[in-house]
Write a protein that holds these residues in place. Structure first.
Motif, mmCIF file in Angstrom:
data_model
loop_
_atom_site.group_PDB
_atom_site.id
_atom_site.type_symbol
_atom_site.label_atom_id
_atom_site.label_comp_id
_atom_site.label_asym_id
_atom_site.label_seq_id
_atom_site.Cartn_x
_atom_site.Cartn_y
_atom_site.Cartn_z
ATOM 1 N N LEU A 195 -0.061 -46.466 -14.942
ATOM 2 C CA LEU A 195 1.177 -45.087 -14.566
ATOM 3 C C LEU A 195 1.014 -44.904 -12.689
ATOM 4 O O LEU A 195 0.265 -45.297 -12.119
ATOM 5 C CB LEU A 195 0.480 -44.050 -14.956
ATOM 6 C CG LEU A 195 0.430 -43.145 -16.331
ATOM 7 C CD1 LEU A 195 -0.693 -44.448 -17.051
ATOM 8 C CD2 LEU A 195 0.336 -41.452 -16.758
ATOM 9 N N ARG A 249 8.504 -41.947 -21.147
ATOM 10 C CA ARG A 249 8.147 -43.232 -22.384
ATOM 11 C C ARG A 249 6.312 -42.776 -23.106
ATOM 12 O O ARG A 249 5.626 -41.368 -22.072
ATOM 13 C CB ARG A 249 8.108 -44.667 -21.900
ATOM 14 C CG ARG A 249 7.131 -44.977 -21.087
ATOM 15 C CD ARG A 249 6.356 -46.239 -20.502
ATOM 16 N NE ARG A 249 5.899 -46.266 -19.705
ATOM 17 C CZ ARG A 249 5.818 -45.388 -17.931
ATOM 18 N NH1 ARG A 249 6.735 -44.944 -17.821
ATOM 19 N NH2 ARG A 249 4.845 -45.949 -17.488
ATOM 20 N N GLN A 281 2.352 -43.571 -23.446
ATOM 21 C CA GLN A 281 2.096 -44.726 -22.677
ATOM 22 C C GLN A 281 1.052 -44.502 -23.200
ATOM 23 O O GLN A 281 -0.344 -43.984 -23.553
ATOM 24 C CB GLN A 281 1.932 -44.506 -20.638
ATOM 25 C CG GLN A 281 1.214 -45.421 -20.244
ATOM 26 C CD GLN A 281 1.968 -46.864 -20.584
ATOM 27 O OE1 GLN A 281 2.937 -46.699 -19.812
ATOM 28 N NE2 GLN A 281 1.348 -47.860 -20.515
ATOM 29 N N GLY A 325 5.105 -50.607 -19.542
ATOM 30 C CA GLY A 325 5.685 -49.184 -20.055
ATOM 31 C C GLY A 325 7.580 -49.897 -19.853
ATOM 32 O O GLY A 325 8.713 -49.628 -18.695
#
Length: 304
Positions: A105, A153, A155, A262
């Motif tokens: 992230l 999205r 994740q 991602g």
């Protein structure tokens, strides 16, 4: 444009000027203002992403590529210690650092998470987080990417050695104040949604204390690592870089890196290709030798 190169401008700056000037010339050509430019010179092409562009009408001298001074990968051996230092010095973001290293992230994605973002648990305890941009701090202007999610999205974050379970449980118990009604997963000392700027400040505190610990408590190898990290440029981006490196070590094809990261375009992952098989188990095996016992739970369960 070659003058921009002589002036020491960055390669991207020169190429940006080239694209802009090309589009301007194409516009003038359509207005029939450039009689000396034949139609055959105006060439429209499609790139690998399906986007159309005009081939450059110029031949500038580009600056040479420069090696990035940024450190993109954190030394794997020291990941457990980094978590421990974070628990001691900035426990509010320990879970965030984990999400970056084992979920890839970005900062804006971490601070955009709410408690309801935790969607479901999947096999082996991995978690799915719903990522989307949220404006949780309407009271301030923060230009550091606080609520920006590059690609909305779901994740997946790997649960390595059960660490995710422990960190998440402790985080939810310690930081359950919702002073601004945002439901933010990461909050500041006032109980309001944490901004990207604030997150980076906490991370810098962890970084300083990590380097200090290695220098003062480490062996000769640790001191060398500390000195390297002290002179290198690195911040929160190193979490995603480390995640990518871990994936690439065991990837069989670009998809094995692109999907866990991602990425929308595979070209973001092609440069990281390396070896073999199944991700989470291999990463866990890779990490296993570093730390036989898990780090202490959030120290004395203090709120700092």
């Amino acid at each position: 444009m070659s003058n921009l190169t002589k002036e020491g401008k960055a390669r991207d700056t020169v190429k940006g000027a080239e694209r802009t000037l090309t589009l301007f010339y194409v516009y003038l050509h359509k207005l029939e203002c450039l009689p000396n430019i034949h139609d055959s010179k105006i060439i429209k092409k499609q790139n690998e992403h399906g986007n159309w562009y005009y081939e450059s009408l110029f031949d500038p001298i580009y600056p040479e590529y420069k090696n990035s001074e940024l450190e993109h990968v954190f030394p794997l051996k020291y990941i457990p210690l980094l978590f421990e230092i974070s628990i001691l010095t900035a426990p509010r973001i320990t879970l965030g650092i984990y999400l970056q290293i084992f979920g890839g992230l970005r900062v804006g994605e971490v601070v955009s998470l709410t408690r309801s973002s935790i969607r479901q648990r999947v096999k082996n305890g991995d978690l799915l987080f719903s990522l989307k941009s949220r404006n949780m701090r309407t009271d301030i202007k923060d230009t550091s990417g606080s609520n920006y999610v590059k690609r909305p999205r779901k994740q997946r974050v790997f649960n390595i050695n059960g660490w995710l379970n422990i960190l998440l449980e402790d985080h939810l118990e310690l930081y359950n104040i919702d002073a601004d009604g945002s439901g933010a997963l990461f909050i500041n000392s006032e109980g309001k949604a944490m901004t990207g700027k604030s997150y980076r400040q906490y991370f810098d505190k962890v970084k300083r204390n990590f380097i200090k610990y290695l220098r003062e408590q480490g062996n000769q190898e640790d001191i060398l690592v500390a000195n390297h990290l002290n002179i290198s440029k690195w911040s929160t981006h190193i979490g995603r870089g480390t995640f990518t490196n871990l994936l690439a070590e065991f990837a069989e094809n670009p998809y094995d890196v692109a999907f866990p990261r991602g990425d929308k375009q595979l070209t973001s992952s092609l440069s990281y290709m390396s070896k073999t098989e199944r991700m989470r188990l291999k990463i866990e095996e890779r990490i296993q030798y570093m730390h036989n016992e898990y780090l202490p739970q959030l120290i004395e369960r203090k709120k700092t």
